[in-house]
Design an enzyme around this catalytic site. Structure first.
Site, PDB file in Angstrom:
ATOM      1  N   GLU A  30      30.297  35.155  41.848  1.00 27.08           N
ATOM      2  CA  GLU A  30      30.763  34.204  40.876  1.00 27.08           C
ATOM      3  C   GLU A  30      29.465  33.596  40.944  1.00 27.08           C
ATOM      4  O   GLU A  30      29.020  32.825  39.029  1.00 27.08           O
ATOM      5  CB  GLU A  30      31.905  33.958  40.959  1.00 27.08           C
ATOM      6  CG  GLU A  30      32.776  33.478  39.626  1.00 27.08           C
ATOM      7  CD  GLU A  30      34.019  32.585  39.780  1.00 27.08           C
ATOM      8  OE1 GLU A  30      35.143  34.199  40.862  1.00 27.08           O
ATOM      9  OE2 GLU A  30      34.791  31.810  38.852  1.00 27.08           O
TER      10      GLU A  30
ATOM     11  N   GLU B   2      26.853  34.351  38.729  1.00 26.86           N
ATOM     12  CA  GLU B   2      26.888  34.566  38.107  1.00 26.86           C
ATOM     13  C   GLU B   2      26.880  33.657  36.769  1.00 26.86           C
ATOM     14  O   GLU B   2      26.692  33.780  35.706  1.00 26.86           O
ATOM     15  CB  GLU B   2      28.074  35.280  37.784  1.00 26.86           C
ATOM     16  CG  GLU B   2      28.958  35.922  35.592  1.00 26.86           C
ATOM     17  CD  GLU B   2      29.852  36.445  36.115  1.00 26.86           C
ATOM     18  OE1 GLU B   2      31.457  36.576  36.724  1.00 26.86           O
ATOM     19  OE2 GLU B   2      30.825  36.770  34.809  1.00 26.86           O
TER      20      GLU B   2
ATOM     21  N   CYS C 196      39.957  35.001  39.302  1.00 26.87           N
ATOM     22  CA  CYS C 196      40.783  34.986  40.777  1.00 26.87           C
ATOM     23  C   CYS C 196      42.025  35.019  40.968  1.00 26.87           C
ATOM     24  O   CYS C 196      42.688  35.759  41.235  1.00 26.87           O
ATOM     25  CB  CYS C 196      40.482  33.997  41.663  1.00 26.87           C
ATOM     26  SG  CYS C 196      38.172  33.666  42.667  1.00 26.87           S
TER      27      CYS C 196
ATOM     28  N   SER D 255      34.855  34.891  34.285  1.00 24.96           N
ATOM     29  CA  SER D 255      33.926  35.802  34.980  1.00 24.96           C
ATOM     30  C   SER D 255      34.132  37.085  34.812  1.00 24.96           C
ATOM     31  O   SER D 255      35.194  37.476  34.845  1.00 24.96           O
ATOM     32  CB  SER D 255      33.612  35.359  36.131  1.00 24.96           C
ATOM     33  OG  SER D 255      33.519  35.448  36.930  1.00 24.96           O
TER      34      SER D 255
ATOM     35  N   LYS E 243      50.152  39.121  41.620  1.00 26.31           N
ATOM     36  CA  LYS E 243      49.211  40.172  42.173  1.00 26.31           C
ATOM     37  C   LYS E 243      49.492  41.662  42.209  1.00 26.31           C
ATOM     38  O   LYS E 243      48.628  42.281  42.639  1.00 26.31           O
ATOM     39  CB  LYS E 243      48.708  39.751  43.782  1.00 26.31           C
ATOM     40  CG  LYS E 243      47.866  38.172  43.825  1.00 26.31           C
ATOM     41  CD  LYS E 243      46.151  39.182  43.388  1.00 26.31           C
ATOM     42  CE  LYS E 243      45.393  37.120  43.484  1.00 26.31           C
ATOM     43  NZ  LYS E 243      43.934  37.685  43.259  1.00 26.31           N
TER      44      LYS E 243
ATOM     45  N   GLU F 272      48.555  42.984  39.566  1.00 27.66           N
ATOM     46  CA  GLU F 272      46.912  43.470  39.036  1.00 27.66           C
ATOM     47  C   GLU F 272      45.992  44.754  40.487  1.00 27.66           C
ATOM     48  O   GLU F 272      45.773  45.112  40.243  1.00 27.66           O
ATOM     49  CB  GLU F 272      46.098  41.732  40.004  1.00 27.66           C
ATOM     50  CG  GLU F 272      44.169  41.935  40.194  1.00 27.66           C
ATOM     51  CD  GLU F 272      44.128  40.662  40.313  1.00 27.66           C
ATOM     52  OE1 GLU F 272      44.446  39.808  41.830  1.00 27.66           O
ATOM     53  OE2 GLU F 272      42.776  41.018  41.102  1.00 27.66           O
TER      54      GLU F 272
ATOM     55  N   GLU G 144      42.131  50.055  35.927  1.00 25.68           N
ATOM     56  CA  GLU G 144      41.100  50.014  36.070  1.00 25.68           C
ATOM     57  C   GLU G 144      40.160  49.568  38.256  1.00 25.68           C
ATOM     58  O   GLU G 144      39.450  50.096  37.829  1.00 25.68           O
ATOM     59  CB  GLU G 144      39.916  48.898  35.876  1.00 25.68           C
ATOM     60  CG  GLU G 144      40.446  47.540  35.352  1.00 25.68           C
ATOM     61  CD  GLU G 144      41.759  46.888  34.284  1.00 25.68           C
ATOM     62  OE1 GLU G 144      42.725  47.807  34.501  1.00 25.68           O
ATOM     63  OE2 GLU G 144      41.634  46.014  34.725  1.00 25.68           O
TER      64      GLU G 144
ATOM     65  N   CYS H 227      47.789  28.040  45.009  1.00 25.38           N
ATOM     66  CA  CYS H 227      47.897  28.858  44.910  1.00 25.38           C
ATOM     67  C   CYS H 227      48.479  28.995  46.419  1.00 25.38           C
ATOM     68  O   CYS H 227      50.224  29.451  46.526  1.00 25.38           O
ATOM     69  CB  CYS H 227      46.698  30.518  46.362  1.00 25.38           C
ATOM     70  SG  CYS H 227      45.617  30.744  44.713  1.00 25.38           S
TER      71      CYS H 227
END
Lengths: 441, 113
Positions: free
Chosen positions: A180, A183, A201, A221, A260, A263, A268, A406
């Protein structure tokens, strides 16, 4: 690591023989929160409810609504009881659950039954992937003071539970910084992709951006989150390093988070050739599993994770708090942009408790890097509106859904005062209801 | 449960009185709980920064030997960060998920945004 292959032939931990597995579809209370034992496979996660309100326990106080960033939880019944209106509007952050004074909100997806089955299976190597913030909450379930760091004990507990490979998601937090950070530097230097760059994230934030600000997707990102990176790396690089075939691996993501679970189910997420993340649980569920196994957590020794995909740094562990990803990324960006070594890695100006924090970071040989750190999606929406209007002065914006980051995630142990208050409230509600039934009937 | 309308006046006053008492008590318990929550998140955050500076011997991602090994010339990601293999394994794309909430709004459901 080379010994790992022989390890699978050795006896499974003794507790597994006598363990009663929770039945699929049953409800189990773990650390004060109700869970439905259900491990979805090949389902489109956007059709699933990850949290839902128990109508009989809901007292229509509306507290959940004040913590919901999208308005997905609202009055659904004639007496004012709340419910999640539709999975499309819910970002699965679980803040409603963590703040319900009646303990009326439950989780609808729990993999613990399936994980115990995989731990019992002699042909499967179960891989642990715990997030940074888990080690700052887990100890609380075993009577330790708030925030006690239990990283070493956590790794020891995972080994005793029967995880064949103790890898750690903190290692991919370091990988995330490399990817990241690079990037961001490319965006700044080449200008082929738009600035500011948002962090990616936090799965609650990513779903929120895709749902309410899809026009800003190019600002996110392209990096997967650390767990999105550890899944495929475990089944490719990790397979190479350990000599264990990826087909034998069952990867368990352990998170301070409810979102999560969404996720991990994203279609994908299959870059390794199969599901990158096979199961996702949160801190409360891990604590419950440790208790089921009869492990005396407090007296465990401190153990290290298996190195190649487990070793981590301070930059990785601060991912657990709001401002941490930013600080970790700046520790890299500063050195790359200036060519100098950053003598003191503390960049305290980006440490944030709540709300929006902005900072100008002077970098020698480059100029000023303008950053913003935001926790809470209502605050994030303000910055998104700014970006949409083309008025955002920042290079890099970190967003965390949960206030404080978190460590305060929807999957963390409930705060003791909150648990007490919810116990008090639900008892009062029960008495009231019985009294009303008698008087009114 | 039958209609509340059937309740006697005295019964109503009693229920209402008890409800008031509980709500005052309950409100205070909640307020204390939320004040404590702020402090409590702070404790967890403080613990993170303590671990960063005291427990972890290396503090920058680029200094992690296992990261150096991953990106080394003969390493798994030898093209370096954001290389071809990185893009395949470690990067992703995003979807437009706005259709669901548009449909909800069309049905008259009010959302925060």
């Amino acid at each position: 690591m080379s010994g790992a292959k022989e390890k699978q032939a050795t006896a499974k931990p003794a507790y597994l023989a006598n363990l009663k597995l929770p039945a699929t579809g049953s409800n189990v209370e773990m650390e004060g929160v109700n869970y439905k034992i259900a491990a979805p496979q090949g389902v489109d996660p956007s059709t699933l409810f990850f949290v839902q309100v128990d109508k009989d326990k809901c007292q229509a106080c509306g507290e959940c609504e004040t913590h919901c960033p999208t308005g997905a939880i609202q009055e659904m019944h004639p007496d004012g009881e709340r419910g999640v209106v539709d999975p499309a509007a819910c970002v699965n952050c679980g803040q409603c659950l963590a703040n319900c004074p009646f303990g009326a909100i439950s989780e609808q997806v729990s993999y613990v039954g399936e994980i115990f089955e995989k731990l019992k299976d002699p042909d499967t190597i179960v891989v642990s992937m715990p997030a940074p913030a888990v080690r700052y909450g887990l100890g609380e379930c075993f009577g330790m003071p708030t925030g006690t760091y239990v990283g070493g004990k956590m790794h020891a507990a995972l080994r005793r539970l029967g995880f064949g490979l103790v890898w750690d998601n903190e290692w991919t937090a370091d990988v995330t910084i490399m990817e990241e950070g690079t990037e961001l530097l490319e965006r700044v230097k080449k200008g082929d992709k738009p600035l500011p760059q948002f962090t990616s994230c936090c799965p609650g934030w990513v779903k929120f951006a895709e749902t309410f600000y899809p026009d800003l997707n190019a600002h996110l990102s392209t990096c997967r989150s650390p767990i999105g990176m550890l899944g495929p790396l475990a089944k490719t690089y990790g397979s190479e390093q350990s000599g264990i075939k990826s087909k034998k691996m069952y990867t368990v993501s352990i998170m301070p988070c409810v979102a999560k679970k969404f996720e991990g189910l994203r279609p994908e997420m299959n870059a390794s050739g199969s599901r990158d993340i096979d199961a996702t649980i949160n801190t409360r569920e891990l604590a419950w599993m440790i208790k089921q196994a009869g492990i005396d957590f407090a007296s465990l020794p401190e153990e290290q994770p298996d190195p190649a995909l487990g070793m981590s740094t301070g930059a990785a562990t601060i991912f657990g708090t709001s401002g941490g990803v930013m600080e970790a990324a700046l520790r890299l960006a500063y050195e790359v942009l200036s060519g100098n070594t950053l003598a003191n890695p503390d960049i305290k100006v980006v440490r944030a408790h709540e709300g929006i924090k902005t900072a100008d970071i002077p970098v020698p040989n480059f100029g000023t890097v303008k950053v913003a750190v935001v926790s809470g999606l209502q605050n994030a929406a303000k910055l998104c509106d700014e970006v949409r209007a083309g008025k955002s002065p920042y290079h890099f914006i970190e967003v965390m859904t949960c206030p404080g980051g978190c460590v305060n995630g929807g999957g963390q142990p409930l705060e003791p005062e909150m648990l007490q208050s919810s116990l008090f409230h639900s008892t009062v509600a029960k008495i009231n209801r019985r009294f009303n039934q008698r008087r009114v009937g | 449960m039958k209609k509340i309308g059937l309740m006697s006046r005295r019964g109503f006053i009693k229920v209402a009185g008890i409800a008031c008492g509980y709500s005052v008590l309950g409100f205070n318990v909640t307020r204390e709980a939320f004040a404590a929550t702020l402090e409590f998140v702070g404790l967890r955050q403080q613990s993170v920064y303590n671990a960063d500076s005291k427990i972890y011997s290396i503090r920058k991602s680029q200094d992690n030997p296992m990261i150096k090994k991953l990106y080394a010339k003969d390493g798994f990601l030898h093209e370096g960060p954001c290389g071809h293999k990185s893009h395949h394994l470690l990067h992703t794309h995003y979807n437009d998920r706005s259709a669901g909430v548009k449909a909800l709004k069309a049905k008259g459901v009010k959302l925060a945004l």
